[in-house]
Design an enzyme around this catalytic site. Structure first.
Site, PDB file in Angstrom:
ATOM      1  N   THR A  15       0.850  -1.182   0.042  1.00 34.97           N
ATOM      2  CA  THR A  15      -0.127   0.044  -0.046  1.00 34.97           C
ATOM      3  C   THR A  15       0.894   1.237  -0.031  1.00 34.97           C
ATOM      4  OG1 THR A  15      -1.726  -1.184   0.889  1.00 34.97           O
ATOM      5  CG2 THR A  15      -1.836   1.163   1.503  1.00 34.97           C
ATOM      6  N   THR A  84       1.896  -4.646   4.339  1.00 34.19           N
ATOM      7  CA  THR A  84       1.856  -4.915   5.371  1.00 34.19           C
ATOM      8  C   THR A  84       1.407  -6.477   5.647  1.00 34.19           C
ATOM      9  OG1 THR A  84      -0.548  -3.950   5.691  1.00 34.19           O
ATOM     10  CG2 THR A  84       1.434  -2.752   6.184  1.00 34.19           C
ATOM     11  N   ASP A  85       0.453  -6.855   4.647  1.00 31.18           N
ATOM     12  CA  ASP A  85      -0.423  -8.243   5.193  1.00 31.18           C
ATOM     13  C   ASP A  85       0.783  -9.508   5.379  1.00 31.18           C
ATOM     14  OD1 ASP A  85      -2.548  -7.022   4.407  1.00 31.18           O
ATOM     15  OD2 ASP A  85      -2.706  -7.740   2.554  1.00 31.18           O
TER      16      ASP A  85
END
Ligand SMILES: NC(=O)C[C@H](N)C(=O)O
Length: 321
Positions: A15, A84-85
């Site tokens: 992101t 971030t996942d």
């Protein structure tokens, strides 16, 4: 005159590199961000791949580790931007794979570059300043997010949308804040010795199974058949329904038991069928404090090095990692 510090920023997508997709729905990784205002620091940018982190694989993690090793001797610090996942999996893989003592800090953002609340620049500046801080050396790869500094072994994503998306027991090992423009970095833990592993590929197959009330082993035999190793996100201190015990007893590949709870170790306490003590007696390997997806990364590193089940058990149980 003071020499310029050299910072390598490796952009991998996520992101923090995303904005609305011009050709379809949603947001997608497109342009990597630049580090805002770092006077006296020479920044070099590197872009080995640009991916949403659900598309990142162990092979990408190995590529990243190799790139960091080549950049480390000529840089004072390295920052990695990442979705971030799966950021915690890459951070832990780097913890296991990197030999360099050059500080490495991972960060990302929860809001994309066109959102009013974009948290990318702040996290990136925090990550750069932590990476360049003298107290950071020797700590292994760190994650900096929302001003908190986390150890790669314990950090985990704890919220799907909040800007303070990272946490994990026992919490941050440091913090960055600013007085005016001056960064204030504090650590609350001392660096520890680490060992590193140098597989040439990460091709082993390790599957994760998730335990639940009433599980009688559905999916276990198929997973044990196709994988080189299994991790089970088990219950509590590492317990399973009784039906799993005979399945584990007859499994030849390594079976690592993690906990689906969000904190605490796996320890062999219970002696009922499927209790942790019976699983360890049946040959299962307790994952200690590692969550299931980090235990998977360690297991696939060790399998990719060709270690057998006993050697793998020794690393999980006896060695600092
Ligand atoms: N905040 C993020 O970066 C989430 C995004 N789906 C990723 O991991 O690439």
């Amino acid at each position: 005159m003071r020499e310029m510090k050299r910072l390598a920023v490796i952009h991998t997508g996520g992101t923090i590199a995303s904005r609305p997709n011009p050709n379809g729905p949603g947001v997608t990784p497109q342009t990597p961000p630049s580090v805002p205002g770092l006077p006296g620091v020479q920044v070099t940018d590197h872009q080995p791949f640009t991916l949403p982190s659900p598309h990142v694989t162990p092979t990408h993690m190995l590529t990243l580790a190799q790139l960091i090793e080549t950049l480390a001797p000529t840089h004072d610090a390295v920052v990695v931007t990442h979705g971030t996942d799966t950021l915690e999996e890459t951070a832990f893989a780097l913890h296991l794979l990197l030999r360099t003592s050059t500080p490495v800090v991972l960060t990302g953002s929860m809001r994309h570059a066109e959102a009013a609340s974009w948290d990318g620049p702040g996290n990136l500046l925090d990550a750069a300043q932590v990476a360049l801080h003298p107290a950071t050396a020797g700590r292994g790869p760190l994650v900096v997010f929302g001003g908190d500094v986390f150890d790669a072994r314990t950090v985990t994503k704890v919220h799907s949308t909040a800007v303070d998306a990272f946490g994990g027991y026992p919490g941050p090992i440091g913090r960055i804040d600013r007085v005016g423009e001056t960064p204030q970095v504090r650590f609350f833990a001392s660096p520890e010795p680490r060992q590193s592993f140098t597989p040439v590929q990460l091709g082993a197959r390790v599957d994760i199974l998730y335990a639940y009330a009433g599980w009688t082993g559905e999916g276990y035999a198929e997973a044990a058949e196709r994988a080189d190793g299994l991790v089970i996100a088990a219950l509590g201190t590492g317990n399973l329904p009784g039906e799993l015990l005979p399945l584990i007893e007859t499994t030849e590949i390594p079976v690592v038991i993690a906990t689906r709870t969000h904190a605490g170790p796996v320890i062999p306490v219970y002696g009922y069928a499927g209790g942790g003590a019976t699983l360890v007696e049946a040959g299962a390997i307790p994952a200690s404090f590692l969550n299931a997806h980090k235990a998977r990364i360690l297991l696939l590193v060790l399998l990719s090095l060709g270690l057998n089940r006993d050697a793998i058990r020794r690393v999980f149980v006896d060695d600092p990692f």
